[in-house]
Structures are given as structure tokens and as C-alpha cells.
Design a protein around this motif. Structure first.
Motif, PDB file in Angstrom:
ATOM      1  N   VAL A   5       0.847  -1.182   0.000  1.00 43.47           N
ATOM      2  CA  VAL A   5       0.000   0.000   0.000  1.00 43.47           C
ATOM      3  C   VAL A   5       0.886   1.237   0.000  1.00 43.47           C
ATOM      4  O   VAL A   5       1.673   1.451   0.932  1.00 43.47           O
ATOM      5  N   GLU A   6       0.742   2.028  -1.047  1.00 45.44           N
ATOM      6  CA  GLU A   6       1.559   3.229  -1.218  1.00 45.44           C
ATOM      7  C   GLU A   6       0.773   4.467  -0.789  1.00 45.44           C
ATOM      8  O   GLU A   6      -0.452   4.507  -0.890  1.00 45.44           O
ATOM      9  N   SER A   7       1.499   5.477  -0.388  1.00 43.11           N
ATOM     10  CA  SER A   7       0.888   6.760  -0.073  1.00 43.11           C
ATOM     11  C   SER A   7       1.932   7.854  -0.228  1.00 43.11           C
ATOM     12  O   SER A   7       3.136   7.574  -0.279  1.00 43.11           O
ATOM     13  N   GLY A   8       1.450   9.095  -0.329  1.00 46.64           N
ATOM     14  CA  GLY A   8       2.353  10.238  -0.312  1.00 46.64           C
ATOM     15  C   GLY A   8       2.519  10.968  -1.622  1.00 46.64           C
ATOM     16  O   GLY A   8       3.201  11.992  -1.680  1.00 46.64           O
ATOM     17  N   GLY A   9       1.927  10.476  -2.689  1.00 50.59           N
ATOM     18  CA  GLY A   9       2.045  11.192  -3.952  1.00 50.59           C
ATOM     19  C   GLY A   9       1.230  12.471  -3.940  1.00 50.59           C
ATOM     20  O   GLY A   9       0.497  12.755  -2.990  1.00 50.59           O
ATOM     21  N   GLY A  10       1.379  13.246  -5.002  1.00 44.95           N
ATOM     22  CA  GLY A  10       0.609  14.474  -5.100  1.00 44.95           C
ATOM     23  C   GLY A  10       1.202  15.449  -6.082  1.00 44.95           C
ATOM     24  O   GLY A  10       2.060  15.089  -6.900  1.00 44.95           O
ATOM     25  N   SER A  17       9.255  19.247  -2.233  1.00 43.60           N
ATOM     26  CA  SER A  17       9.571  17.917  -1.704  1.00 43.60           C
ATOM     27  C   SER A  17       8.306  17.094  -1.503  1.00 43.60           C
ATOM     28  O   SER A  17       7.224  17.652  -1.258  1.00 43.60           O
ATOM     29  N   LEU A  18       8.469  15.803  -1.586  1.00 41.98           N
ATOM     30  CA  LEU A  18       7.406  14.847  -1.264  1.00 41.98           C
ATOM     31  C   LEU A  18       8.048  13.627  -0.615  1.00 41.98           C
ATOM     32  O   LEU A  18       9.219  13.328  -0.873  1.00 41.98           O
ATOM     33  N   ARG A  19       7.252  12.932   0.185  1.00 38.21           N
ATOM     34  CA  ARG A  19       7.718  11.695   0.793  1.00 38.21           C
ATOM     35  C   ARG A  19       6.722  10.592   0.489  1.00 38.21           C
ATOM     36  O   ARG A  19       5.550  10.692   0.828  1.00 38.21           O
ATOM     37  N   LEU A  20       7.205   9.546  -0.159  1.00 39.41           N
ATOM     38  CA  LEU A  20       6.382   8.386  -0.465  1.00 39.41           C
ATOM     39  C   LEU A  20       6.613   7.300   0.576  1.00 39.41           C
ATOM     40  O   LEU A  20       7.721   7.136   1.071  1.00 39.41           O
TER      41      LEU A  20
END
Length: 121
Positions: A5-10, A17-20
């Protein structure tokens, strides 16, 4: 059965910055490697970063992205800094796991469903 299960995109502006995150669950008996791949429209899926006994990065992200893993949580992270429009893609989690299938420990590769990362200029 194993799930990723992935999360953190956008959506983020260039330079941001982003953290997946990717959490693996199910009958996991061990982790050989976990990593991230990405696929931009019209392009082939490519390796971004992978962590096993070693850590490897694609040349295009080295120095900007950091991969890490929490073994207790069966979770891999991708910290993405100094994002560029060319980083725009669907990011897929990949896990090379030892899992219990019926009564046999089996090594298999699993994929997440993908999370969209869009970097605007």
C-alpha cells in the motif's frame, strides 16, 4: 496474500519535496529488497531507488532522493527533494519478499498500485 500500500504522492511545484511510503502486509517471512520504480507517460518503467544490503539510485535522482526502510514495519520510504518537472510519473513500490504460500516459504516479487507524482514548473 501480500499487499503493498503506497501513499504520499501528489502535486508539488518544482523545487519542492514529497515523501512516499509503501507498507507491505501479509504472510511475510523476510525482505530481500524493496524499492521504487516510476513510469512517465509514453516511457518505460525505470528504477528510481532500491534498498537491500546496499542502496542504489538512478543517476537522475542521486543526491536529491533518499530511500530508507523500517524493517519492523515492513515499510520503505522515498524522500524526494529538489523535485523537477521531469520527475513527474507514476511511482510504483516494488518488494522482493520471502512469503508463506500455504506451508512453503517462497520468494516472490510484488508491486504496489502506483501513486502519481506531478511536479509543476
Amino acid at each position: 496474500q501480500v499487499q503493498l500500500v503506497e501513499s504520499g504522492g501528489g502535486l508539488v511545484q518544482a523545487g519542492g519535496s514529497l515523501r512516499l511510503s509503501c507498507a507491505a502486509s501479509g504472510s511475510i517471512r523476510g525482505i530481500n529488497a524493496m524499492g521504487w520504480y516510476r513510469q512517465a507517460p509514453g516511457k518505460q518503467r525505470e528504477l528510481v531507488a532500491v534498498i537491500s544490503r546496499n542502496i542504489n539510485y538512478a543517476d537522475s535522482v542521486r543526491g536529491r532522493f533518499t530511500i530508507s526502510r523500517d524493517n519492523a514495519k515492513n515499510t520503505v520510504y522515498l524522500e524526494m527533494n529538489s523535485l523537477k518537472p521531469e520527475d513527474t510519473a507514476v511511482y510504483y513500490c516494488n518488494a522482493d519478499l520471502y512469503t508463506l504460500v500455504e506451508v512453503v516459504t517462497t520468494r516472490r516479487v510484488y508491486w504496489g498500485q502506483g501513486t502519481q507524482v506531478t511536479v509543476s514548473s
